[in-house]
Design a protein around this motif. Structure first.
Motif, PDB file in Angstrom:
ATOM      1  N   UNK A 132       3.359  37.334 -10.462  1.00  0.00           N
ATOM      2  CA  UNK A 132       2.626  37.814  -9.306  1.00  0.00           C
ATOM      3  C   UNK A 132       1.433  36.922  -8.958  1.00  0.00           C
ATOM      4  N   UNK A 133       0.897  36.185  -9.930  1.00  0.00           N
ATOM      5  CA  UNK A 133      -0.398  35.533  -9.681  1.00  0.00           C
ATOM      6  C   UNK A 133      -0.353  34.021  -9.498  1.00  0.00           C
ATOM      7  N   UNK A 134       0.776  33.372  -9.787  1.00  0.00           N
ATOM      8  CA  UNK A 134       0.719  31.910  -9.731  1.00  0.00           C
ATOM      9  C   UNK A 134       1.308  31.313  -8.465  1.00  0.00           C
ATOM     10  N   UNK A 135       1.872  32.113  -7.583  1.00  0.00           N
ATOM     11  CA  UNK A 135       2.301  31.587  -6.296  1.00  0.00           C
ATOM     12  C   UNK A 135       3.744  31.145  -6.239  1.00  0.00           C
ATOM     13  N   UNK A 136       4.374  30.938  -7.395  1.00  0.00           N
ATOM     14  CA  UNK A 136       5.812  30.811  -7.427  1.00  0.00           C
ATOM     15  C   UNK A 136       6.339  29.645  -6.601  1.00  0.00           C
ATOM     16  N   UNK A 137       5.730  28.479  -6.721  1.00  0.00           N
ATOM     17  CA  UNK A 137       6.229  27.317  -5.994  1.00  0.00           C
ATOM     18  C   UNK A 137       6.771  26.298  -6.990  1.00  0.00           C
ATOM     19  N   UNK A 138       8.003  25.804  -6.748  1.00  0.00           N
ATOM     20  CA  UNK A 138       8.577  24.813  -7.649  1.00  0.00           C
ATOM     21  C   UNK A 138       7.994  23.458  -7.312  1.00  0.00           C
ATOM     22  N   UNK A 139       6.978  23.028  -8.048  1.00  0.00           N
ATOM     23  CA  UNK A 139       6.422  21.693  -7.829  1.00  0.00           C
ATOM     24  C   UNK A 139       5.610  21.300  -9.047  1.00  0.00           C
ATOM     25  N   UNK A 140       5.517  19.996  -9.279  1.00  0.00           N
ATOM     26  CA  UNK A 140       4.643  19.508 -10.340  1.00  0.00           C
ATOM     27  C   UNK A 140       3.218  19.619  -9.814  1.00  0.00           C
ATOM     28  N   UNK A 141       2.351  20.362 -10.485  1.00  0.00           N
ATOM     29  CA  UNK A 141       1.016  20.572  -9.936  1.00  0.00           C
ATOM     30  C   UNK A 141       0.140  19.322 -10.035  1.00  0.00           C
ATOM     31  N   UNK A 142      -0.746  19.163  -9.043  1.00  0.00           N
ATOM     32  CA  UNK A 142      -1.666  18.030  -9.067  1.00  0.00           C
ATOM     33  C   UNK A 142      -3.103  18.466  -9.267  1.00  0.00           C
ATOM     34  N   UNK A 143      -3.360  19.743  -9.171  1.00  0.00           N
ATOM     35  CA  UNK A 143      -4.720  20.223  -9.369  1.00  0.00           C
ATOM     36  C   UNK A 143      -4.647  21.693  -9.696  1.00  0.00           C
ATOM     37  N   UNK A 144      -5.771  22.288 -10.109  1.00  0.00           N
ATOM     38  CA  UNK A 144      -5.667  23.689 -10.523  1.00  0.00           C
ATOM     39  C   UNK A 144      -5.575  24.639  -9.338  1.00  0.00           C
ATOM     40  N   UNK A 145      -5.670  24.119  -8.117  1.00  0.00           N
ATOM     41  CA  UNK A 145      -5.522  25.012  -6.978  1.00  0.00           C
ATOM     42  C   UNK A 145      -4.108  24.964  -6.395  1.00  0.00           C
ATOM     43  N   UNK A 146      -3.208  24.236  -7.067  1.00  0.00           N
ATOM     44  CA  UNK A 146      -1.812  24.221  -6.628  1.00  0.00           C
ATOM     45  C   UNK A 146      -1.081  25.447  -7.158  1.00  0.00           C
ATOM     46  N   UNK A 147      -0.106  25.903  -6.375  1.00  0.00           N
ATOM     47  CA  UNK A 147       0.744  26.986  -6.868  1.00  0.00           C
ATOM     48  C   UNK A 147       1.834  26.400  -7.754  1.00  0.00           C
ATOM     49  N   UNK A 148       2.224  27.137  -8.775  1.00  0.00           N
ATOM     50  CA  UNK A 148       3.319  26.691  -9.629  1.00  0.00           C
ATOM     51  C   UNK A 148       4.238  27.869  -9.915  1.00  0.00           C
ATOM     52  N   UNK A 149       5.381  27.546 -10.499  1.00  0.00           N
ATOM     53  CA  UNK A 149       6.264  28.585 -10.986  1.00  0.00           C
ATOM     54  C   UNK A 149       6.437  28.345 -12.473  1.00  0.00           C
TER      55      UNK A 149
END
Lengths: 315, 294, 307
Positions: free
Chosen positions: A247-264
């Motif tokens: 519920x809290x991380x935004x559920x986006x399939x991507x390699x994150x580049x910063x702590x404000x990116x969404x991840x899954x």
């Protein structure tokens, strides 16, 4: 000590016979004992069963030629339902799991160990009880409630404070996971500090050390195995957490580049897609394979924690 | 007479600094709990009343109450308890009373630790593969409860074991010396003296099972099921049910136009039940400690 | 005190044995099959997240029509519902996309029955942006360029608008891959190509709309039933750039002038019978269609309704 086996007199053997338990009772006790043994072994049975079952569901795809393990581990392309070209790469989600866990640990480890030190070294018995109970209650908050808090409260705060485009991201998940894994770090860490003999403290104080020096130079080195175990168990908790990160991380399939990116994360991916995948399809089996990956990660982490704890016991 | 030298003063300061630093760190753990609970309560206040608990969801789950979800959670918790309590308590009895220190028991210990560490979503995978499909129980309360039971087993094992271990060895020896068998000793001496610790474990299991979402999501929890207002025997074992944790998830992510206070109130009911159950366990444990005779 | 505890233990031990025995009984009882209940009938209904709110509203209303019928609703996505139907695990699958030929084939092979399709309403797949977004219309090509794999549009300035607050990056809000909405969008907007990775894939239509409402630079898609007037804006959609854009509405969804309109479907295995048939008949009647309308979707025109 008298001779343990004297010649039995007639009277004595009669007494023994009358004290013999009824057959039915002996049988009942035997069966009960067998049941107790079975229950004792059940834990092994369940862990092995979980692994085998999950592995059994994953195996057909793992050993098929449609699937390559290196692509699974090192590709970030996750297209399980594509009509043109199905690709199963979990690198982005592994990165998601690790980034959220790392951030959570960066917050939880100093605070958790700090709280453990305060509870075991600096506070009076009444405050100690209060803090321990509070931390126990913190541990009891269900993960879906944490997720709800992340989704509704934290995400708005994060957008306001950081100007991030979306409030559900690594930062959000990391803070939530930190709060979730702190209780276990505090309680195991406190146990580890308690296990340091008082003579260590007395020796330090007798040398004129301040309590700060005592903590830094004496207690932390002496309890380092236990503290390591505490951190590892916290990591295990954070890696395996599902609903809150879903519920809290935004559920986006991507390699994150910063702590404000969404991840899954790996766990969230299973939770979001398991219901969908038709039983027996490749997609379904790959999700079980992710389960095996998670099982392996947490197994290694827990094993390491156990070995660290065993380290202190031996001393 | 004993004026502080600069060295002593700096020492005292560093002591005070250390104390306050660590205190602040502990406070940083406690404050969130208070803030969160407080905030949830404030937001939930407009919907919090007894009717919210007893009513069924209405108008596309945007209004009304949470009764079916609440009853569903109670069903799941008690059925999983009925399965995991006997197994867990007996397993703890085995580990504490029967097991010798050999490789098998080290394996069992390791297994218990790992069972506690297996991610909840992996339990869900297992439940789906083993109970729903392989055992042909289908999506049902029974599958969900079995999954929950296995997941919460380590909670019961750990705290029962702790309770059993706190019974002094001399009690057992006294009992053996009057000719009691191992089981008679356990039943007459060990269990009565550790009953409150065991109950603590059982209560903690209840709290853990009530809050879990992932393991039941794929094994037996549904989005909606029509139930009469206040109906207690709402579900059969082979049907699916609603559950509070799942309900909170669905109304906060999937249902449009829900009155704002309803998800908050649902979260408060879930949180309050779990925290109350935990408070009961803590009280029981405190009671046990104060009553201890040895 | 100790005697009391001992009695307590004896009771507990009995209870444990009783519990174990009861569990065994229950297990065997359920394995035997639990179809011997005459008083209540249970209809299992699973599938589309888009339809989960309307399905729930039907079940709730139907309780007043036939109190002896229990309807179980699960969401999860159209794919979930169809997969469960193929296995014969449920009575009705809700879907916001058509069953694929291979799925129909599978269902026939598995159960020996042909899936039967019922159209129970219509929906326009609305494109949502933040209420402050100056953009008013968008074409299918532009959407494909934003959402599709290989698409180049990543900034709002490339669409000729600037977002109040200065965010220029387009925040793509999508759905998890089990959703019929996701597949419908992929088929009709992306032309079966894949999505660009890195979108926020929400688990529910409501989550999409809420995220868009709270994010000035976001764009997302969901059924028009999820619109929250005043918080998000539904864009007019044109098939190609330059062609007139059509607003999503009841009328434009019904006559398919709106380019991404779809039908809301129910599937059963074979011709439904008994309570399931009665339930579907009721859904297709005026009373059931009123629920569709109240849920924000487009009901069937009067001549296609039942009775």
């Amino acid at each position: 000590m008298t001779d343990p086996s004297p010649q039995p007199t007639a009277q004595f053997s009669f007494a023994v016979r009358s004290a013999r338990r009824p057959t039915l009772y002996v049988l009942a006790e035997r069966s009960l004992t067998a049941l107790i043994y079975a229950c004792g072994i059940s834990a092994i049975f369940f862990v092995v069963g979980i692994f085998l079952f999950v592995f059994k569901e994953a195996a057909p795809v793992l050993f098929s030629d449609r699937f390559s393990l290196s692509q699974f581990l090192f590709s970030e392309q996750w297209y399980p339902t594509s009509e043109l070209n199905k690709r199963y790469g979990v690198l982005a989600m592994t990165a998601g799991t690790f980034s959220v866990t790392a951030l959570a640990m960066m917050i939880a480890v100093p605070f958790g160990l700090g709280a453990a030190i305060f509870i075991s070294e600096f506070c009076g018995p009444r405050l100690r009880e209060t803090l321990k109970i509070t931390i126990e209650l913190l541990a009891a908050i269900p993960s879906v409630v944490w997720g709800f808090i992340g989704l509704t409260v934290m995400s708005k705060l994060i957008v306001q404070l950081t100007g991030a485009p979306v409030g559900v991201n690594i930062l959000n998940g990391g803070i939530i996971l930190a709060l979730m894994s702190v209780p276990i770090i505090v309680s195991i860490g406190e146990d580890a500090l308690k296990a340091v003999p008082d003579s260590f403290r007395e020796a330090g104080l007798a040398l004129g050390a301040t309590r700060w020096q005592l903590v830094w130079r004496v207690l932390l080195p002496a309890a380092k195995n236990g503290l390591l175990a505490a951190v590892l168990l916290g990591v295990g908790r954070a890696v395996g957490e599902t609903m809150a990160v879903l519920m809290a991380t935004g559920h986006a399939v991507q390699i994150p580049h910063g702590i404000l990116d969404s991840v899954r994360t790996l766990t969230a991916n299973i939770a979001a897609e398991l219901g969908e995948a038709p039983a027996g399809s490749d997609h379904y089996r790959v999700l079980f394979l992710i389960g095996i990956l998670l099982f392996t990660i947490t197994f290694v982490v827990n094993l390491a924690a156990d070995m660290a704890v065993r380290g202190i016991r031996k001393k | 007479m004993f004026a502080e030298t600069p060295f002593v003063r700096s020492k005292r300061r560093s002591e005070a600094f250390a104390k306050w630093l660590f205190f602040a760190m502990s406070a940083a753990m406690v404050l969130p709990l208070l803030l969160i609970v407080g905030y949830l309560f404030v937001k939930a206040a407009p919907s919090l009343n007894i009717n919210f608990l007893l009513d069924v969801p209405r108008r596309g789950m945007t209004q009304g109450g949470i009764w079916p979800a609440f009853v569903g959670t109670v069903y799941l918790v008690f059925i999983s308890l009925a399965i995991s309590a006997p197994v867990g308590i007996l397993a703890a009895v085995y580990l504490n009373e029967y097991a010798r220190d050999n490789w098998l028991n080290r394996m069992i210990n390791l297994a218990v630790i790992n069972l506690a560490g297996v991610p909840s979503i992996v339990h869900a995978l297992f439940g789906l593969g083993a109970f729903v499909y392989a055992a042909r129980l289908g999506y049902s309360i029974l599958s969900a409860s079995l999954t929950l039971a296995i997941m919460t087993l380590p909670v019961i094992i750990a705290s029962t074991r702790e309770a059993l271990a706190s019974v002094p060895m001399s009690f057992r020896e006294a009992c053996w010396n009057v000719g009691a068998t191992r089981w008679q000793t356990i039943r007459a001496v060990v269990l009565p003296n550790s009953i409150s610790g065991i109950l603590t474990g059982v209560i903690l299991q209840v709290s853990r099972a009530a809050g879990e979402t992932a393991p039941i999501m794929f094994t037996g929890a549904v989005f909606f099921k029509a139930v009469q207002k206040g109906e207690v025997f709402a579900y059969h074992l082979n049907e699916q049910c609603m559950a509070l944790s799942m309900h909170l998830y669905t109304i906060s992510t999937q249902v449009p136009g829900v009155k704002e206070s309803i998800p908050f109130a649902t979260a408060v009911v879930l949180l309050a039940s779990v925290l109350l159950v935990n408070a009961a366990a803590i009280t029981l444990r405190a009671l046990m400690r104060s009553r201890k005779k040895w | 005190m100790n005697q009391l505890a001992a009695r307590g233990i004896r009771f507990a031990v009995t209870a444990i044995w009783g519990g174990a025995a009861a569990t065994c009984l229950l297990l065997s009882g359920c394995g035997g099959g639990g179809t011997d209940e005459a008083d209540t009938v249970c209809i299992q209904n699973k599938g589309s997240d888009t339809m989960v709110n309307v399905a729930q509203a039907w079940a709730e209303e139907y309780r007043a029509v036939a109190p002896e019928v229990d309807v179980e609703i699960s969401g999860g996505g159209s794919g979930v519902g169809i997969a469960a139907l193929i296995k014969g695990a449920i009575d009705i699958a809700n879907a916001s996309r058509n069953m694929k030929p291979e799925e129909i084939e599978q269902a026939k092979r598995n159960t020996g029955k042909e899936p039967r399709e019922f159209i129970v309403g219509h929906d326009a797949l609305a494109i949502y942006v933040h209420r402050d977004n100056p953009l008013n219309e968008i074409s299918i090509d532009q959407l494909a360029d934003i959402f599709g794999e290989g698409g180049k549009t990543t900034k709002w300035s490339e669409l000729g608008v600037s977002i109040p607050g200065g965010q220029d990056e387009i925040v793509r809000v999508s759905r998890q891959s089990s959703s019929g909405t996701y597949e419908f969008f992929r088929e009709h907007v992306l032309n079966k190509e894949d999505f660009k990775l890195g979108s926020r894939d929400m688990n529910g239509s409501k989550e999409v709309v809420e995220l868009v409402a709270g994010t000035p630079g976001a764009i997302g898609y969901s059924g028009m039933g999820y619109n929250v007037p005043g918080k998000v804006k539904m864009l007019k959609v044109a098939t190609r750039k330059g062609e007139p854009a059509v607003e999503p509405s009841v009328a434009s969804a019904l006559d398919k002038r709106y380019p991404v309109a779809r039908s809301l479907l129910l599937y059963t295995l074979g011709e439904p019978s008994g309570e399931t048939k009665a339930y579907i008949d009721w859904i297709l009647s005026d009373a059931g269609q009123k629920v569709v309308e109240e849920s924000g979707y487009v009901p069937l025109p009067a001549d296609m309704r039942h009775k």
